[in-house]
Scaffold this active site. Sequence first.
Site, short mmCIF file in Angstrom:
data_model
loop_
_atom_site.label_atom_id
_atom_site.label_comp_id
_atom_site.label_asym_id
_atom_site.label_seq_id
_atom_site.Cartn_x
_atom_site.Cartn_y
_atom_site.Cartn_z
N GLY A 48 39.95 36.70 40.85
CA GLY A 48 40.24 37.76 41.81
C GLY A 48 39.59 39.09 41.49
CG HIS A 49 38.93 42.51 38.56
ND1 HIS A 49 38.00 42.98 37.68
CD2 HIS A 49 39.54 43.60 39.07
CE1 HIS A 49 38.04 44.30 37.62
NE2 HIS A 49 38.98 44.70 38.45
CG PHE A 50 35.69 42.54 41.91
CD1 PHE A 50 36.75 43.02 42.65
CD2 PHE A 50 35.21 43.32 40.87
CE1 PHE A 50 37.32 44.27 42.38
CE2 PHE A 50 35.77 44.57 40.60
CZ PHE A 50 36.83 45.05 41.35
#
Length: 141
Positions: A48-50
Site C-alpha cells: 500500500g506504500h506505494f
Amino acid sequence: MLLNTKQIMEIIPHRHPFLLVDTIESMIPGKSAVGYKCVTYDEPFFSGHFPDEPVMPGVLQIEACAQVGAVAILSLEENRGKTAYFGAINNARFKRKVVPGDRLRMECEIIKQKGPLGIGKAVATVDGETALTAELTFMIQ
C-alpha cells in the site's frame, strides 16, 4: 555479525512483522549499536506504500533505528526484560527514499541518559548515502 535475529529478539520485545532489524553488527551496551535491515519487496507495507513505487515509510525507518538503539540500551543487565518506549522524535530529516533491494544501515548512539529517560542520535544510510537523521527520546519501563 554480533547478533542475529533470534538474539535480537532475546533483548527487545518486537516480533514479525514489526521487528525491523535483521542483524546487529557492533554494539557497546548502554552506549551505541549498528544494525542492518535488508529491505525486500515482500515487506507488508509495500502493498500500500506505494503500489507503483514501493517506498519504506519514514516512520518505519525511524522505528527501525529506535529498535537498534533499544538493543543497545536494553543490553545493560539492569534493563534486561524491560521495554524502551518512545518519548519524542526530534529533528527528523529524510534525505533519500528507501526501496526494495536496499540494505539499510542504522546507527544509534545514546547521547544522554538520566534514570529511565534518554536520547539517542540516529543515522540511517544506504550505500554510504544518508537516508535519515533524527534524535529519539526513550523511556525505559
